[in-house]
Design a protein around this motif. Structure first.
Motif, PDB file in Angstrom:
ATOM      1  N   LYS A  58      -8.551  -1.539 -39.344  1.00 35.85           N
ATOM      2  CA  LYS A  58      -9.436  -2.710 -39.166  1.00 35.85           C
ATOM      3  C   LYS A  58      -9.981  -2.782 -37.741  1.00 35.85           C
ATOM      4  O   LYS A  58     -11.119  -3.168 -37.522  1.00 35.85           O
ATOM      5  CB  LYS A  58      -8.682  -3.996 -39.515  1.00 35.85           C
ATOM      6  CG  LYS A  58      -8.553  -4.210 -41.022  1.00 35.85           C
ATOM      7  CD  LYS A  58      -7.802  -5.491 -41.347  1.00 35.85           C
ATOM      8  CE  LYS A  58      -7.762  -5.713 -42.850  1.00 35.85           C
ATOM      9  NZ  LYS A  58      -6.891  -6.847 -43.219  1.00 35.85           N
ATOM     10  N   ASN A  59      -9.139  -2.394 -36.792  1.00 36.09           N
ATOM     11  CA  ASN A  59      -9.553  -2.449 -35.386  1.00 36.09           C
ATOM     12  C   ASN A  59     -10.458  -1.285 -34.984  1.00 36.09           C
ATOM     13  O   ASN A  59     -11.271  -1.410 -34.075  1.00 36.09           O
ATOM     14  CB  ASN A  59      -8.324  -2.462 -34.467  1.00 36.09           C
ATOM     15  CG  ASN A  59      -7.551  -3.766 -34.588  1.00 36.09           C
ATOM     16  OD1 ASN A  59      -8.141  -4.794 -34.930  1.00 36.09           O
ATOM     17  ND2 ASN A  59      -6.257  -3.736 -34.341  1.00 36.09           N
TER      18      ASN A  59
ATOM     19  N   ALA B  19     -13.986  -2.472 -42.800  1.00 37.79           N
ATOM     20  CA  ALA B  19     -13.042  -3.601 -42.918  1.00 37.79           C
ATOM     21  C   ALA B  19     -12.923  -4.214 -44.311  1.00 37.79           C
ATOM     22  O   ALA B  19     -11.825  -4.445 -44.804  1.00 37.79           O
ATOM     23  CB  ALA B  19     -13.394  -4.676 -41.903  1.00 37.79           C
ATOM     24  N   ASP B  20     -14.066  -4.439 -44.992  1.00 36.84           N
ATOM     25  CA  ASP B  20     -13.992  -5.117 -46.290  1.00 36.84           C
ATOM     26  C   ASP B  20     -13.677  -4.155 -47.439  1.00 36.84           C
ATOM     27  O   ASP B  20     -13.626  -4.557 -48.598  1.00 36.84           O
ATOM     28  CB  ASP B  20     -15.288  -5.883 -46.579  1.00 36.84           C
ATOM     29  CG  ASP B  20     -16.507  -4.982 -46.617  1.00 36.84           C
ATOM     30  OD1 ASP B  20     -16.406  -3.832 -46.135  1.00 36.84           O
ATOM     31  OD2 ASP B  20     -17.560  -5.407 -47.142  1.00 36.84           O
TER      32      ASP B  20
ATOM     33  N   GLU C 102      -3.860  -2.468 -39.965  1.00 34.99           N
ATOM     34  CA  GLU C 102      -4.273  -3.139 -38.723  1.00 34.99           C
ATOM     35  C   GLU C 102      -5.073  -2.180 -37.839  1.00 34.99           C
ATOM     36  O   GLU C 102      -6.123  -2.533 -37.293  1.00 34.99           O
ATOM     37  CB  GLU C 102      -3.009  -3.618 -37.980  1.00 34.99           C
ATOM     38  CG  GLU C 102      -3.249  -4.708 -36.952  1.00 34.99           C
ATOM     39  CD  GLU C 102      -3.914  -5.953 -37.537  1.00 34.99           C
ATOM     40  OE1 GLU C 102      -4.803  -6.491 -36.855  1.00 34.99           O
ATOM     41  OE2 GLU C 102      -3.590  -6.350 -38.678  1.00 34.99           O
TER      42      GLU C 102
ATOM     43  N   ILE D 205     -10.940  -1.979 -47.051  1.00 36.13           N
ATOM     44  CA  ILE D 205      -9.545  -1.576 -46.819  1.00 36.13           C
ATOM     45  C   ILE D 205      -8.685  -2.418 -47.756  1.00 36.13           C
ATOM     46  O   ILE D 205      -8.669  -3.643 -47.650  1.00 36.13           O
ATOM     47  CB  ILE D 205      -9.133  -1.808 -45.348  1.00 36.13           C
ATOM     48  CG1 ILE D 205     -10.002  -0.972 -44.404  1.00 36.13           C
ATOM     49  CG2 ILE D 205      -7.652  -1.469 -45.147  1.00 36.13           C
ATOM     50  CD1 ILE D 205      -9.831  -1.322 -42.931  1.00 36.13           C
TER      51      ILE D 205
ATOM     52  N   LEU E  82     -14.637  -0.694 -37.928  1.00 35.78           N
ATOM     53  CA  LEU E  82     -15.119  -2.043 -38.239  1.00 35.78           C
ATOM     54  C   LEU E  82     -16.003  -2.067 -39.487  1.00 35.78           C
ATOM     55  O   LEU E  82     -15.985  -3.021 -40.255  1.00 35.78           O
ATOM     56  CB  LEU E  82     -15.881  -2.614 -37.038  1.00 35.78           C
ATOM     57  CG  LEU E  82     -15.070  -2.700 -35.723  1.00 35.78           C
ATOM     58  CD1 LEU E  82     -15.932  -3.242 -34.593  1.00 35.78           C
ATOM     59  CD2 LEU E  82     -13.819  -3.561 -35.910  1.00 35.78           C
TER      60      LEU E  82
END
Length: 262
Positions: A74-75, A81-82, A71, A84, A78
């Protein structure tokens, strides 16, 4: 970057978050980045190492089992993100991410699974030309140790059969949150050019594991399960203990056994 305390280190996951960015940069810089375009970081936590990998001309993937860390990443990252992957490295089929492409492995590895991470890397050695990361100091030293050392064993031999192992530097507990009770050590594994053995590889693994499980015995006694001929057992190599033999001599030993049992 958000507050270090946003993710709480979990004891059952063996988490010790690296706080020192200079050390993170040094670890990121250990990779040569030759012959591959993908890197997989294991257990990125809050991304102190990830940040430096993302500055390089490579595609960084991270694999993390801790939902809270995922989490956070992801925050805060950015553009990652894809890439992780919320998975257990030891159980996940990495070809789902990389297909048959080569990739390097890097990380500040949880102490409690670090040896298993190395064994999984060895299974995928045809895809992993480089491996760099932080271990408990004793484990890093064991992986890099040579014959005659008290800590030379199964992990040392199997790793060095396929990779050149180099102990790079020691890291004190004070740079982690929470600090572990021991020093850490960073090592680099570079796959050997000729990493296919000139003997049966399954047999090699079996000989090494069998011999070192009774490391105080001579090979003549510890390798009895192979039902070797008296003629072969008369060879002087069988009068030695496994820890006395270099990796190349242990490969030679496996070839002798292979010829004897076939």
């Amino acid at each position: 970057m958000a507050n270090q305390n946003q993710v709480k280190a979990k004891k059952h996951l063996g988490q010790h978050f690296l706080r020192d960015e200079n050390i993170a940069q040094k670890i990121a810089d250990t990779l040569s980045l030759n012959g591959y375009k993908d890197v997989l970081e294991i257990g990125p936590g809050m991304g102190v190492l990830t940040k430096f990998l993302l500055k390089k001309d490579i595609t960084t993937h991270v694999i993390e089992i801790d939902t809270e860390s995922v989490e956070y990443l992801k925050n805060n990252y950015l553009n990652l993100a894809d890439r992780i992957h919320e998975k257990d490295f030891l159980k996940y089929d990495l070809t789902q991410i990389f297909k048959d492409r080569p990739f390097a492995i890097i990380g500040n590895f949880p102490y409690n699974i670090s040896s298993q991470i190395v064994f999984k890397t060895l299974e995928m050695r045809h895809q992993i030309p480089e491996f760099s990361g932080m271990f408990q100091k004793e484990v890093a030293q064991r992986i890099c140790s040579k014959e005659g050392s008290k800590v030379y064993g199964i992990l040392s031999v199997l790793t060095q059969a396929f990779y050149e192992a180099e102990y790079l530097f020691t890291v004190p507990p004070s740079v982690f949150n929470p600090p572990p009770k021991v020093d850490s050590g960073v090592l680099l594994l570079k796959r050997k050019e000729h990493y296919k053995l000139p003997c049966n590889e399954k047999l090699f693994f079996k000989v090494i594991k069998t011999g070192f499980q009774q490391r105080r015995k001579t090979l003549r006694n510890s390798l009895k399960i192979f039902n070797l001929s008296d003629n072969l057992k008369a060879n002087t190599i069988f009068g030695q203990r496994p820890e006395q033999l270099s990796v190349s001599r242990l490969i030679e030993l496996t070839s002798l056994i292979e010829n004897d049992i076939n």
